[in-house]
Design a protein around this motif. Structure first.
Motif, short mmCIF file in Angstrom:
data_model
loop_
_atom_site.label_atom_id
_atom_site.label_comp_id
_atom_site.label_asym_id
_atom_site.label_seq_id
_atom_site.Cartn_x
_atom_site.Cartn_y
_atom_site.Cartn_z
N GLU A 71 0.84 -1.20 0.00
CA GLU A 71 0.00 0.00 0.00
C GLU A 71 0.88 1.25 0.00
O GLU A 71 1.86 1.35 0.72
CB GLU A 71 -0.89 0.00 1.23
CG GLU A 71 -1.86 1.17 1.31
CD GLU A 71 -2.79 1.07 2.51
OE1 GLU A 71 -3.35 2.10 2.91
OE2 GLU A 71 -2.95 -0.06 3.04
N ARG A 72 0.51 2.23 -0.81
CA ARG A 72 1.28 3.47 -0.90
C ARG A 72 1.16 4.25 0.40
O ARG A 72 0.07 4.48 0.91
CB ARG A 72 0.78 4.34 -2.05
CG ARG A 72 1.54 5.65 -2.22
CD ARG A 72 0.77 6.58 -3.15
NE ARG A 72 1.42 7.88 -3.27
CZ ARG A 72 1.36 8.86 -2.37
NH1 ARG A 72 0.66 8.67 -1.26
NH2 ARG A 72 1.98 10.01 -2.56
N VAL A 73 2.33 4.67 0.94
CA VAL A 73 2.32 5.48 2.16
C VAL A 73 2.91 6.87 1.93
O VAL A 73 2.70 7.78 2.72
CB VAL A 73 3.07 4.78 3.31
CG1 VAL A 73 2.38 3.48 3.69
CG2 VAL A 73 4.53 4.54 2.97
N GLY A 74 3.67 7.05 0.87
CA GLY A 74 4.29 8.35 0.59
C GLY A 74 5.10 8.28 -0.68
O GLY A 74 4.90 7.39 -1.51
N GLU A 75 6.03 9.22 -0.84
CA GLU A 75 6.87 9.28 -2.02
C GLU A 75 8.33 9.48 -1.63
O GLU A 75 8.63 10.08 -0.58
CB GLU A 75 6.44 10.43 -2.95
CG GLU A 75 5.05 10.26 -3.51
CD GLU A 75 4.61 11.47 -4.33
OE1 GLU A 75 5.43 12.41 -4.51
OE2 GLU A 75 3.45 11.48 -4.78
N CYS A 76 9.22 9.02 -2.46
CA CYS A 76 10.65 9.21 -2.26
C CYS A 76 10.98 10.70 -2.33
O CYS A 76 10.58 11.39 -3.27
CB CYS A 76 11.43 8.44 -3.33
SG CYS A 76 13.21 8.63 -3.20
#
Length: 204
Positions: free
Chosen positions: A154-159
């Motif tokens: 699940e996506r939690v944020g971005e690099c």
């Protein structure tokens, strides 16, 4: 030391390994803040390269947007519950060449400021007896809140390029407490193994 926790990679695409505990412990040269077994992954392009190094890279900081992985999705590496979120730090320039030497001279100040100055924007996920920290996330990208249940992938944020970071990358560590100043590191594997420095991961 706690039992090893098995994780998935917190990303898709191609990333190269840096500061792996498979090659050295403590992996980041210190036992502070439970980082002894932490690992870094640097996003690269299809050719396995980060942003081209130019004459400008040698003498001045570079915008993080110039790097291939800035803004790539960061994913939960295991099922768990979000126990901490920080998203106030702004992304700063990347430092290579001579700027990286000047940046290194400020390292002691960041250490003195504690975990938040080093981790930058981050998400911590409680997974059983371990807490997984995903650090250096892009400002404004975190899409989960404390108490939320997340599933693997699940996506939690971005690099991003926040905290103690010379170019956009993801720092991941596992520990036995959400308080890094008191926690002990927990060993990690990724899909059953621990990659070594310089290895390129293609996570699909």
């Amino acid at each position: 030391m706690s039992a090893t926790i098995s994780l998935d990679f917190p990303f898709t695409g191609r990333w190269t390994v840096q500061n792996s505990p498979a090659d050295r412990v403590p992996s980041h040269g210190t036992d502070l803040f439970a980082t002894a077994l932490a690992i870094d992954f640097v996003p690269v392009n299809a050719d396995g390269r980060t942003a081209p190094f130019t004459a400008g890279s040698l003498v001045r900081p570079e915008p993080p947007e110039r790097f291939p992985g800035f803004g790539r999705a960061i994913l939960a590496p295991a099922d768990g519950v979000v126990v901490a979120v920080a998203d106030a730090a702004l992304d700063h320039p990347a430092y290579r060449g001579l700027p990286s030497l000047r940046y290194a001279m400020t390292q002691r100040r960041r250490i003195a400021e504690g975990w938040p100055a080093l981790a930058g924007n981050h998400v911590m996920i409680g997974c059983g007896e371990a807490v997984i920290a995903l650090c250096h996330l892009r400002h404004g990208s975190i899409g989960v809140e404390v108490g939320a249940r997340v599933a693997t992938g699940e996506r939690v944020g971005e690099c991003g390029n926040t905290g103690n970071s010379t170019e956009p990358h993801i720092h991941i560590q596992s520990m036995d407490s959400p308080d890094p100043s008191r926690a002990r590191p927990v060993p990690m594997t990724f899909r059953g193994s621990l990659p070594r420095n310089g290895e390129i991961i293609d996570a699909g």
